[in-house]
Design an enzyme around this catalytic site. Structure first.
Site, PDB file in Angstrom:
ATOM      1  N   ARG A  41       0.828  -1.209   0.000  1.00 35.54           N
ATOM      2  CA  ARG A  41       0.000   0.000   0.000  1.00 35.54           C
ATOM      3  C   ARG A  41       0.864   1.261   0.000  1.00 35.54           C
ATOM      4  NH1 ARG A  41      -5.139  -1.607   3.969  1.00 35.54           N
ATOM      5  NH2 ARG A  41      -6.286  -2.731   2.348  1.00 35.54           N
ATOM      6  N   GLY A  73      -8.977  -7.039   0.020  1.00 36.70           N
ATOM      7  CA  GLY A  73      -9.387  -7.746   1.217  1.00 36.70           C
ATOM      8  C   GLY A  73      -8.766  -9.123   1.335  1.00 36.70           C
ATOM      9  N   GLY A  77     -13.252  -3.327   0.798  1.00 37.79           N
ATOM     10  CA  GLY A  77     -14.566  -2.752   1.049  1.00 37.79           C
ATOM     11  C   GLY A  77     -14.989  -1.766  -0.018  1.00 37.79           C
ATOM     12  N   LYS A  85     -19.993 -14.469   5.010  1.00 36.48           N
ATOM     13  CA  LYS A  85     -21.332 -13.956   5.280  1.00 36.48           C
ATOM     14  C   LYS A  85     -22.059 -13.498   4.024  1.00 36.48           C
ATOM     15  CE  LYS A  85     -20.130 -12.275   9.908  1.00 36.48           C
ATOM     16  NZ  LYS A  85     -20.027 -11.070  10.772  1.00 36.48           N
TER      17      LYS A  85
END
Length: 404
Positions: free
Chosen positions: A36, A360, A384, A200
């Site tokens: 990053r 992610g 995200g 999820k």
């Protein structure tokens, strides 16, 4: 897309506040992956070359009780100095905009770089409190947002500050991420295949719904697949289940059929009775068909037939978007499914497809499993944020630039 980028403004002699994403993994005070930081270099170097006084800010981790030494950006300043080949002054104020920061900024010459302390050392940051936004803005003449991984959050350093500085523009990283995701979602070469995994369903409700409007094939693996299997009437043993989403899964399968989208679910599953402890300990596994999971077992990865099915679909694609592992990839015994999908993307890329790893856990997986980054067309820096784009949401950090 943001209307203006750093190519559209003149920064010579000006103080430029730059929001970066330096939320890097750390262990024992050392950076374990600097990707990053490296991703921010083109924007930072451009501003330096143009004679700007470059003031960098970022968050790191999730400090809960104010300043915590383990979340200090001091190691980032050291690594950034090495990568830029020039000193980066670290303004070590627990208040972020304190005496050290003000003095460091006042002493800047054109081309100098200052890094502020972790913006989340101030609780106001995540609450987007106006006063902290004003404090950040007081240091600078203009603003550049290059933190794609944070632009889906309306925080002081991503959204609030744009109300008090002008111009406010996008950096190269945000521009690249928006262009890549925009092409995939709105002008994809076909066949267009999307692969979703993770635990999820709730995290990807609107993602699934939106993708069914765009893709030719949607592959669903990981823990979220078991609720779909339950919706088909299969017994899934102790596997992860969201009973509140069974009807949703039925609706999505019906929508796929109506739209002519191929919806692929696992056809076999690697199951266990108990998780290994530690995670690399030997574990007894059983591979069964997806409709025959024993009542006392749970599925933890897709089986060999599913790996072959999913990889073949990916290899046939011209555009692939992947977000979410196929199993509990952190446990070596359950990494094969995620590895097979990753290899499918690598093979598709080599055959000329445009492949996107949506940040992610997927990005972590390909790195942890040893895949070369150039084996994919693009690895997103924001899990995200990339998923909210896929979901069709506006990103507050980007919208703020448009408004500004």
């Amino acid at each position: 897309m943001a209307k203006k980028t750093i190519d559209d403004i003149k920064v010579s002699g000006k103080k430029v506040l730059v929001r970066c994403d330096f939320n890097v993994p750390m262990k024992d005070g050392k950076i374990t992956n600097d990707k990053r930081i490296v991703a921010a270099l083109p924007t930072i170097k451009k501003l330096i070359a143009d004679g700007g006084k470059v003031i960098l800010c970022s968050h790191l981790g999730k400090p809960k009780n104010g300043p915590e030494e383990k979340f200090s950006l001091a190691p980032v300043a050291v690594r950034l100095s090495e990568l830029l080949g020039q000193p980066v002054v670290f303004a070590n104020d627990d208040t972020v905009v304190g005496e050290n920061a003000k003095a460091a900024v006042a002493a800047m010459k054109d081309g100098d770089v200052v890094l502020l302390q972790n913006t989340r050392f101030r609780k106001e940051e995540t609450k987007n409190v106006e006063e902290f936004s004003k404090e950040l803005a007081s240091l600078a003449d203009c603003y550049v947002d290059d933190a794609f991984g944070s632009c889906h959050r309306a925080h002081c350093s991503t959204e609030g500050v744009t109300k008090f500085l002008s111009p406010c523009v996008a950096g190269y990283l945000i521009g690249k991420e928006l262009a890549v995701m925009g092409k995939a979602l709105e002008n994809a070469d076909r066949p267009f295949v999307a692969v979703l995994g993770g635990a999820k369903i709730e995290d990807k409700l609107n993602v699934i719904n939106n993708l069914l409007e765009k893709v030719d094939t949607l592959i669903i693996g990981g823990g979220m697949a078991f609720t779909f299997l339950k919706a088909k009437g299969y017994e899934i043993g102790k596997s992860l289940l969201d009973e509140t989403k069974i009807d949703y899964c039925k609706d999505m399968m019906a929508k796929a059929a109506e739209k002519g989208v191929q919806l692929l679910l696992p056809v076999d599953t690697v199951c266990i009775k108990d998780f290994p402890n530690p995670i690399d300990a030997p574990v007894d596994t059983v591979t069964v068909d997806a409709d025959a999971i024993p009542a006392d077992m749970e599925g933890c990865d897709i089986g060999p037939k599913s790996r072959e099915l999913f990889a073949a679909a990916v290899k046939s694609a011209k555009t692939v978007v992947w977000n979410g592992p196929m199993g509990v990839f952190e446990v070596p015994a359950f990494a094969a499914g995620t590895e097979a999908v990753a290899q499918g993307l690598v093979d598709a890329t080599a055959a000329g497809a445009f492949t996107i790893v949506g940040g992610g856990d997927s990005a972590s997986a390909v790195r942890n499993l040893g895949f070369p980054e150039d084996g994919f067309s693009h690895i997103s820096t924001g899990g995200g944020a990339s998923m909210e784009l896929v979901e069709g949401k506006a990103l507050p950090g980007v919208e703020a630039l448009l408004d500004a």
